[in-house]
Design an enzyme around this catalytic site. Structure first.
Site, short mmCIF file in Angstrom:
data_model
loop_
_atom_site.label_atom_id
_atom_site.label_comp_id
_atom_site.label_asym_id
_atom_site.label_seq_id
_atom_site.Cartn_x
_atom_site.Cartn_y
_atom_site.Cartn_z
N LYS A 49 -10.48 -12.37 -1.02
CA LYS A 49 -9.66 -12.20 0.19
C LYS A 49 -8.25 -11.75 -0.21
CE LYS A 49 -8.96 -17.17 0.12
NZ LYS A 49 -8.00 -18.05 0.70
N TYR A 271 24.52 -6.29 -4.59
CA TYR A 271 25.08 -6.75 -3.31
C TYR A 271 25.72 -8.12 -3.46
CZ TYR A 271 22.35 -3.21 -0.78
OH TYR A 271 21.83 -2.03 -0.30
#
Ligand SMILES: Cc1ncc(COP(=O)(O)O)c(C=O)c1O
Length: 384
Positions: A49, A271
């Protein structure tokens, strides 16, 4: 612009399918060791999955089957349909809850589905039938009924309904990866007390309970089949050292050094100026970021390998880039490969290490790699 030496794109997840085959074989050895005179080795169902835990579902399904898995499990109907459409013939179990539309999709893909009430069995029959596994909730508290009497009623209804095949009976452990936790044994006891008499009444059904951790922890949890996911990818089910458990990590996350520049005391990278140099050094910019699945929470909290040496990630993880402190003189040059997960030289950065830094589990590290990172599958380095 320098030529990249080792990677064809800015960031890539290389997945070794041969490692997945070997991990499947290793799990089968565990199952063989759990066999007794009266109980043959349990079968291995490979859980693929979430795009094979981020590794690529189709390629990993094929590798796990080549390694000895005899069936596959997914969570969603669409995942089963994709595998079928790609030509997978092995039995597929859809383990998740299904809306009416999703039930159609699952049954059209000839996948088995999980039931815990009689109305769902009737819905399967109304769509022309299909294979059903009944789920007892022995303590996970998610899907399944907690009531063994009701679960048996659902199983009997499935067996008695035309077109519906009662194929299995299952549960799922909540604490298999927490060794020593007594709840695992309680769940195991509850499951056995329900499932063994059910099997006596319906001898053809497949009993299954264990995930990877349950499989490795207690042979009494093997029953007829185990559903193993994380171990097949070479991730340690207990969040420790996969190698010590003879599991081989299949995925490497690589990028490259795209820029190297001097940074003087007082200058910053990224940043928010979360890294300000205090001594003369160099930064190397590696073009991978949270837009690829390298979580921003790894800001100032990750090592990356260049030339087989760990370099600290410094400054904020941005969407497309991270910066490393590579010292002075710089221990990295433009064009050199950078490894975020995997080995380089004698050094290795495991998904488990990143998980610890993020206070999460290794599953989330590989599942969290985003679609922008191409998955390149290979067999021990040979093109797959
Ligand atoms: C119902 C169920 N069975 C089996 C598995 C496989 O677990 P693991 O990856 O720990 O082997 C999962 C995965 O979460 C699951 O949800």
């Amino acid at each position: 612009m320098a030529v990249q030496q080792d990677v064809a794109v800015r960031a890539v997840a290389r997945v070794n399918l041969a490692a997945i085959e070997r991990n499947a074989a290793r799990m089968r050895r565990e199952l063989a060791a759990g066999a007794t005179a009266s109980a043959p080795p349990a079968a291995l169902c490979a859980v693929v999955k979430a795009d094979g835990y981020g590794h690529g579902a189709l390629a990993c399904a094929r590798a796990a089957l080549a390694g000895g898995a005899t069936s596959l499990a997914v969570a969603a109907a669409g995942e089963a349909a994709e595998l079928r459409d790609a030509g997978i013939r092995a039995p597929i179990l859809v383990m998740g809850a299904l809306s009416p539309v999703e039930l159609d999709v699952a049954l059209r893909a000839d996948a088995a589905v999980v039931a815990w009430d009689e109305a769902f069995v009737a819905a399967v029959a109304a769509r022309g039938g299909g294979a059903v596994h009944v789920k007892l909730d022995t303590g996970m508290g998610r899907l399944g009924t907690r009531d063994p009497v009701a679960a048996t009623r659902v199983a009997d209804a499935a067996a008695a309904t035309g077109g519906v095949v009662l194929a299995g009976a299952m549960t799922h452990f909540a604490t298999a990866d927490e060794r020593g936790d007594p709840f695992f044994a309680r769940q195991l006891e509850r499951f056995a007390a329900w499932a063994l008499p059910l099997k006596a009444a319906h001898p053809a059904i497949v009993l299954h309970a264990a995930n990877s951790a349950g499989t490795l922890r207690d042979r009494a949890a093997h029953f007829d089949m185990v559903r193993a996911g994380v171990a097949l990818y070479g991730l340690d089910p207990f969040g420790e050292d996969a190698g010590a458990r003879e599991l081989e990590p299949a995925l490497e996350l690589r990028s490259w050094v795209a820029a190297v520049k001097p940074i003087a005391p007082g200058e910053s990278a990224g940043y928010g100026r979360r890294f300000v140099a205090t001594t003369p050094t160099h930064t190397a910019t590696v073009p991978i970021g949270y837009g690829d699945g390298v979580r921003r929470a790894l800001t100032n909290n990750l090592d990356v390998l260049v030339r087989g040496v760990r370099h600290p990630l410094v400054g904020t993880v941005s969407m497309d880039n991270v910066t490393l402190d590579v010292g002075s003189p710089p221990a990295a040059a433009v064009g050199e490969p950078a490894v975020l997960i995997g080995a380089q030289g004698d050094e290795r950065i495991a998904a488990e290490e990143i998980a610890r830094r993020l206070e999460t589990i290794n599953y989330e590290v590989t599942c969290g790699l985003l679609a922008r990172v191409p998955r390149v599958h290979h067999h021990d380095g040979e093109p797959a």
